[in-house]
Scaffold this active site. Sequence first.
Site, PDB file in Angstrom:
ATOM      1  N   GLY A   1       0.833  -1.230  -0.134  1.00  0.00           N
ATOM      2  CA  GLY A   1      -0.212  -0.108   0.050  1.00  0.00           C
ATOM      3  C   GLY A   1       0.826   0.998  -0.088  1.00  0.00           C
ATOM      4  O   GLY A   1       0.524   2.027  -0.742  1.00  0.00           O
TER       5      GLY A   1
ATOM      6  N   GLY B   1       1.491  -7.158   2.103  1.00  0.00           N
ATOM      7  CA  GLY B   1       1.512  -8.430   2.849  1.00  0.00           C
ATOM      8  C   GLY B   1       1.197  -9.838   2.040  1.00  0.00           C
ATOM      9  O   GLY B   1       2.020 -10.574   2.022  1.00  0.00           O
TER      10      GLY B   1
HETATM   11  P1  ADP Z   1       4.088  -1.294   2.616  1.00  0.00           P
HETATM   12  O1  ADP Z   1       2.761  -0.818   3.086  1.00  0.00           O
HETATM   13  O2  ADP Z   1       4.601  -0.708   0.839  1.00  0.00           O
HETATM   14  O3  ADP Z   1       4.254  -2.588   2.565  1.00  0.00           O
HETATM   15  P2  ADP Z   1       5.264  -0.584   5.000  1.00  0.00           P
HETATM   16  O4  ADP Z   1       3.814  -0.489   5.366  1.00  0.00           O
HETATM   17  O5  ADP Z   1       5.965  -1.814   5.546  1.00  0.00           O
HETATM   18  O6  ADP Z   1       5.314  -0.623   3.438  1.00  0.00           O
HETATM   19  O7  ADP Z   1       6.203   0.669   5.329  1.00  0.00           O
HETATM   20  C1  ADP Z   1       5.859   1.972   4.999  1.00  0.00           C
HETATM   21  C2  ADP Z   1       6.416   2.955   5.820  1.00  0.00           C
HETATM   22  O8  ADP Z   1       7.712   2.685   6.135  1.00  0.00           O
HETATM   23  C3  ADP Z   1       6.100   4.315   5.252  1.00  0.00           C
HETATM   24  O9  ADP Z   1       5.060   4.998   6.005  1.00  0.00           O
HETATM   25  C4  ADP Z   1       7.627   4.795   5.667  1.00  0.00           C
HETATM   26  O10 ADP Z   1       7.449   6.229   6.387  1.00  0.00           O
HETATM   27  C5  ADP Z   1       8.156   3.898   6.697  1.00  0.00           C
HETATM   28  N1  ADP Z   1       9.606   4.002   6.627  1.00  0.00           N
HETATM   29  C6  ADP Z   1      10.459   3.629   5.458  1.00  0.00           C
HETATM   30  N2  ADP Z   1      11.905   3.659   6.104  1.00  0.00           N
HETATM   31  C7  ADP Z   1      11.839   3.957   7.417  1.00  0.00           C
HETATM   32  C8  ADP Z   1      12.729   4.305   8.352  1.00  0.00           C
HETATM   33  N3  ADP Z   1      13.893   4.328   7.916  1.00  0.00           N
HETATM   34  N4  ADP Z   1      12.464   4.820   9.672  1.00  0.00           N
HETATM   35  C9  ADP Z   1      10.809   4.748   9.976  1.00  0.00           C
HETATM   36  N5  ADP Z   1       9.903   4.311   8.960  1.00  0.00           N
HETATM   37  C10 ADP Z   1      10.338   4.082   7.817  1.00  0.00           C
HETATM   38 MG    MG Z   2       1.929  -0.304   4.850  1.00  0.00          MG
END
Ligand code: ADP
Ligand code: MG
Length: 415
Positions: free
Chosen positions: A356, A380
């Site tokens: 997302g 996920g």
């Molecule tokens: P996705 O939804 O694409 O699977 P996630 O939900 O795992 O991704 O992670 C997304 C979040 O990770 C974003 O809101 C971003 O701000 C955060 N993020 C990325 N790198 C860091 C970091 N180094 N420290 C804290 N937050 C981080």
């Molecule tokens: Mg996410």
Amino acid sequence: MRSISELGDLRGKRVLVRSDLNVPLDGAQITDDGRIRASVPTIKALSEAGARVIVCAHLGRPKGAPEDRYSLAPVAARLGELLGRGVTFATDTVGESARSAVDAAQDGDVVLLENLRFNAGETAKTDEERAEFAGQLAGLAEAFVSDGFGVVHRKQASVYDVARLLPSAVGGLVETEVGVLKRLTEDPERPYAVVLGGAKVSDKLGVIDNLLQTADRLLIGGGMVFTFLAAQDYEVGKSLLEADQLDVVRGYIEQAKERGVEIVLPVDIVAATEFSADAEHDVVPAGAIPADRMGLDIGPESGVLFAEKLKDCRTVFWNGPMGAFEMEPYAAGTAAVAKALVEVTEKGALTVVGGGDSAAAVRQLGFEDAQFGHISTGGGASLEYLEGKELPGLTVLDETGPDHQTEPDTTKDPA
Ligand code: ADP
Ligand code: MG
């Protein structure tokens, strides 16, 4: 798994669709409507087939009771705009409002039920509680279409249990998503690189085990990188760290060496005094993060390094932003990876962006969906698929194959 066409003539039939409409909101403002857009084709096809379409979905993480800020009302409005027809919004999920909206629906009408997770039964751990809520959902409809790819890895009432109570089919979005992921697991063109980032560190560390068997290169950024850096005894300051996973990560680094899988880590980090766009921040070597700083993005040299490692790839899967991209000072690493993916896509590689926030990130940074091979609506779910795990929302559709009775068998134990 049967597809929608195998459900027979849908004219006048009440069809419950599980969609993934879990969009990011700023107040009542939808900041990225990608998941709504992705859900439109299936809903539209059902409506055009004359079905009375009952859409159900969740938003955010309410705790089993209504909470205004998680209402799907803004989503109903946007869905209506994208469909080009009015969407009736029920202010509850299986109560009075839902029943009367469904009763009033004419052929082709679309009803959106309020947030599934306002009901404790949706995510309940016990089969009995989930089955009870699933029974109420199933009671609204005569057939079920599973189209919420972002939730197919969840054993939840609207994903799993309801599919056992109604004649069920897989929606077009889930079909497309699974088709793309199959290409990644069944003999991907090489070199095959996986880029991992984001914040859900412990969830994502688990995937690495499996990726070490399939990928040629693993590029790590985002929050999980600090567990890798700490595993090499680097100081990571106040950065995200899963201290109890250090040994697991050391094991991964060993395994990668044995298997000839290249693990690519950032060489520099944007380190800030706090989690804020206004915080003082500097680029520091990855091995020298000051103790009072937190890493919020990969640095510019790392962006160049990652782009270099992606340049010759024929297959790339990317999940998780490289940094806290929502804040402008920490978006450059994510932008560098996005740009590298666009360039290999132009050279004919298959690129898949899953998650997302990852999908929202590439759009926010000004990239178009069409510049990537595929933008998945599920982070996920796609990771678990790549891990080779069974996804309950998919296996349940296999169970209810073509032999499944057309009339729901209410005597059958739903557990
Ligand atoms: P996705 O939804 O694409 O699977 P996630 O939900 O795992 O991704 O992670 C997304 C979040 O990770 C974003 O809101 C971003 O701000 C955060 N993020 C990325 N790198 C860091 C970091 N180094 N420290 C804290 N937050 C981080
Ligand atoms: Mg996410």
